[in-house]
Design a protein around this motif. Structure first.
Motif, PDB file in Angstrom:
ATOM      1  N   ASP A 311     -23.980  49.916   8.944  1.00 40.58           N
ATOM      2  CA  ASP A 311     -23.072  50.653   9.814  1.00 40.58           C
ATOM      3  C   ASP A 311     -21.653  50.182   9.491  1.00 40.58           C
ATOM      4  OD1 ASP A 311     -21.637  51.817  11.842  1.00 40.58           O
ATOM      5  OD2 ASP A 311     -22.751  50.888  13.484  1.00 40.58           O
ATOM      6  N   ILE A 312     -20.766  51.108   9.142  1.00 42.70           N
ATOM      7  CA  ILE A 312     -19.388  50.723   8.828  1.00 42.70           C
ATOM      8  C   ILE A 312     -18.405  51.289   9.856  1.00 42.70           C
ATOM      9  CG2 ILE A 312     -19.746  50.380   6.363  1.00 42.70           C
ATOM     10  CD1 ILE A 312     -18.552  53.184   5.923  1.00 42.70           C
ATOM     11  N   VAL A 341     -24.354  53.226   3.325  1.00 44.93           N
ATOM     12  CA  VAL A 341     -23.486  53.038   4.481  1.00 44.93           C
ATOM     13  C   VAL A 341     -23.616  54.269   5.365  1.00 44.93           C
ATOM     14  CG1 VAL A 341     -21.836  51.524   3.301  1.00 44.93           C
ATOM     15  CG2 VAL A 341     -21.495  54.011   3.249  1.00 44.93           C
ATOM     16  N   PHE A 342     -23.359  54.073   6.661  1.00 42.39           N
ATOM     17  CA  PHE A 342     -23.457  55.207   7.575  1.00 42.39           C
ATOM     18  C   PHE A 342     -22.556  54.982   8.782  1.00 42.39           C
ATOM     19  CE2 PHE A 342     -26.565  52.212   9.217  1.00 42.39           C
ATOM     20  CZ  PHE A 342     -26.443  52.318  10.593  1.00 42.39           C
ATOM     21  N   THR A 350     -24.881  52.492  -4.042  1.00 37.64           N
ATOM     22  CA  THR A 350     -25.466  51.664  -5.103  1.00 37.64           C
ATOM     23  C   THR A 350     -24.640  51.731  -6.384  1.00 37.64           C
ATOM     24  OG1 THR A 350     -27.655  52.093  -4.175  1.00 37.64           O
ATOM     25  CG2 THR A 350     -27.559  51.185  -6.397  1.00 37.64           C
ATOM     26  N   GLN A 351     -24.362  52.941  -6.871  1.00 33.89           N
ATOM     27  CA  GLN A 351     -23.613  53.102  -8.113  1.00 33.89           C
ATOM     28  C   GLN A 351     -22.162  52.647  -7.951  1.00 33.89           C
ATOM     29  OE1 GLN A 351     -24.961  53.789 -11.027  1.00 33.89           O
ATOM     30  NE2 GLN A 351     -26.905  53.767  -9.898  1.00 33.89           N
ATOM     31  N   LEU A 352     -21.612  52.865  -6.780  1.00 29.70           N
ATOM     32  CA  LEU A 352     -20.248  52.409  -6.518  1.00 29.70           C
ATOM     33  C   LEU A 352     -20.157  50.900  -6.682  1.00 29.70           C
ATOM     34  CD1 LEU A 352     -17.340  52.974  -5.497  1.00 29.70           C
ATOM     35  CD2 LEU A 352     -18.230  52.720  -3.173  1.00 29.70           C
ATOM     36  N   ALA A 365     -15.470  52.519   0.501  1.00 29.60           N
ATOM     37  CA  ALA A 365     -16.432  52.951   1.519  1.00 29.60           C
ATOM     38  C   ALA A 365     -15.748  53.127   2.867  1.00 29.60           C
ATOM     39  CB  ALA A 365     -17.576  51.944   1.622  1.00 29.60           C
ATOM     40  N   TRP A 366     -14.881  52.189   3.220  1.00 26.22           N
ATOM     41  CA  TRP A 366     -14.185  52.266   4.509  1.00 26.22           C
ATOM     42  C   TRP A 366     -13.125  53.359   4.538  1.00 26.22           C
ATOM     43  CZ3 TRP A 366     -13.474  46.304   5.251  1.00 26.22           C
ATOM     44  CH2 TRP A 366     -14.676  45.766   5.722  1.00 26.22           C
TER      45      TRP A 366
END
Length: 476
Positions: A311-312, A341-342, A350-352, A365-366
């Motif tokens: 959870d972000i 992330v969700f 994963t690839q990131l 991601a954030w």
């Protein structure tokens, strides 16, 4: 000469004030307090102060709170602080004795002389005296409003008012208004309006007391942290930039230790596998059984697979960063690591993480590049999306790790989906960055999530995360 009954009444009110302020006072202590004051006398206020403190204050940290409550309760302007009695306040607004007598009679008939186990009577709340203090204390003022209550202050204060009896009091005043108008006409309407203002004042005082209690708890905790604080034990949200970097270094070193420990375990397991009967007998035949050497099967290392769901949302962002950073450095321990992330939607990172550094990956991601970070958390939606899209990739070598506070914003938590995921994998571990005492409060679904997990850990600080990571790797 002091009237014993008056002294007992005043001390009882003061002891309920202490309980309301968060100082535990047992029935035995209350009895001892009255007996001690009766022996010492009430001629000198300092004697009364020290006598009561010696009986009811059991922790040094409570002494300053006791002194503040004592000064406020027994000061010469205490009546002004409390606002005098209800009847004095109404009289000051111009209502005469006849109108107040009618109010007393009608209020008694509305309440029906009944018991109010869940809170104070309507009259007790309006009076804002000892019954008011008692109702707030028994309704969880000291229990619910701690240093971590600020994000949910509105919800907690609403629940406190309901427990204390304010909901019932509002219904009583609505019925009382009709009776007052029938008995006193226009003056009854004015008196009912005055009672509504009194109830609103009592609600405001209850909320003010709750906020003051939470602030006092926060200040006390901050003082304790200042004395005992270290980057490893401090909550993630309180770390400075320098401390964040220190924790990152320590987590990287910890990851290296885990990697070395895992390799050592593989070598030890190779020496202590199951007995291989065919090779053991074959070797014994060559030597006639002297010496007889036991040959063991070399264990095949099963490198487990790890799936991270983080959870972000804003409430868990600090803890999520450290979990992702730890996963980034420990990937050699696992055959394959997949990270997701969700917030409300679910996205794979994963690839990131494979292409960029952990800092850049977490920042992207954030930023909302993977999933929208402006939405409210919706665990049920994220779990269903993972179940539909990725559950087929799970097997008995997979460990799922979920990081989140389990706060669903009152959406369906989809606990049944979590149960199905647990059945398909080797283990399902939940890391919750919220203290266990807060689980189940408000929109927290942790009480329904926890039984469906293999293990649940509180991860409030780096030390907590290190313990959880050590347990996680030992499972592999």
């Amino acid at each position: 000469m002091t009237d014993p009954r008056a002294m007992v009444r005043v001390l009882d009110e003061f002891l309920w004030v202490l309980r309301r302020e968060g100082i535990d006072v047992s029935t035995a202590q209350a009895i001892d307090a009255v007996r001690a004051v009766a022996l010492v006398g009430v001629a000198r206020s300092e004697d009364v102060r020290e006598t009561l403190a010696s009986v009811v204050v059991t922790r040094a940290t409570d002494r300053s709170r006791f002194d503040r409550a004592f000064d406020a309760f027994f000061s010469s302007n205490a009546a002004l602080v409390r606002g005098k009695t209800l009847w004095e306040r109404l009289s000051a607004q111009g209502f005469d004795d006849g109108e107040l007598d009618a109010l007393r009679s009608l209020l008694a008939s509305i309440e029906g002389g009944g018991d109010f186990p869940g809170g104070a009577s309507t009259g007790g709340l309006l009076a804002r005296g000892a019954d008011f203090d008692r109702a707030l204390t028994l309704s969880g003022l000291a229990r619910d409003f701690d240093a971590a209550s600020e994000p949910r202050f509105g919800f907690l204060s609403h629940r406190l008012l309901a427990r204390a009896g304010f909901g019932v009091a509002g219904k009583h005043l609505a019925a009382l208004r009709r009776l007052l108008v029938a008995a006193l006409g226009l003056r009854g309407e004015e008196l009912a309006d005055a009672l509504v203002r009194e109830l609103e004042g009592a609600q405001a005082e209850a909320r003010s007391l709750a906020r003051r209690h939470a602030e006092a708890e926060r200040d006390e905790r901050q003082r304790q942290f200042a004395a005992e604080r270290s980057p490893a034990t401090a909550p993630f949200v309180s770390l400075s930039e320098g401390e964040l970097e220190e924790v990152r270094r320590s987590m990287r070193l910890f990851a290296e230790r885990l990697r070395s420990a895992a390799r050592l375990r593989v070598r030890r397991r190779a020496r202590h596998g199951r007995i291989d009967p065919h090779k053991t007998l074959g070797r014994a035949l060559r030597t006639g059984g002297v010496p007889f050497e036991v040959v063991r099967k070399q264990r095949r290392r099963e490198r487990p697979k790890l799936v991270l769901l983080c959870d972000i949302s804003d409430s868990v962002r600090a803890a999520a960063r450290f979990l992702l950073e730890l996963a980034y450095v420990t990937q050699e321990l696992f055959e394959r690591t997949r990270s997701f992330v969700f917030v409300s939607d679910l996205g794979e990172t994963t690839q990131l993480f494979a292409r960029t550094s952990v800092g850049a990956a977490v920042a992207r991601a954030w930023s909302g590049e993977i999933v929208s970070t402006s939405d409210n958390s919706n665990y049920g939606r994220a779990l269903r999306a993972f179940d539909v899209r990725f559950a087929r990739d799970l097997d008995r070598r997979t460990t799922i790790v979920i990081l989140g506070d389990g706060r669903t914003n009152y959406h369906d938590p989809a606990a049944d989906v979590l149960g199905r995921l647990r059945e398909r994998c080797r283990a399902l571990v939940w890391l919750c960055p919220e203290a266990r005492r807060e689980w189940g409060q408000g929109d927290s679904a942790m009480p329904v999530y926890a039984p469906r997990c293999t293990a649940v850990y509180e991860v409030v600080s780096a030390a907590d995360l290190e313990r959880a990571a050590r347990a996680l790797v030992s499972r592999g």
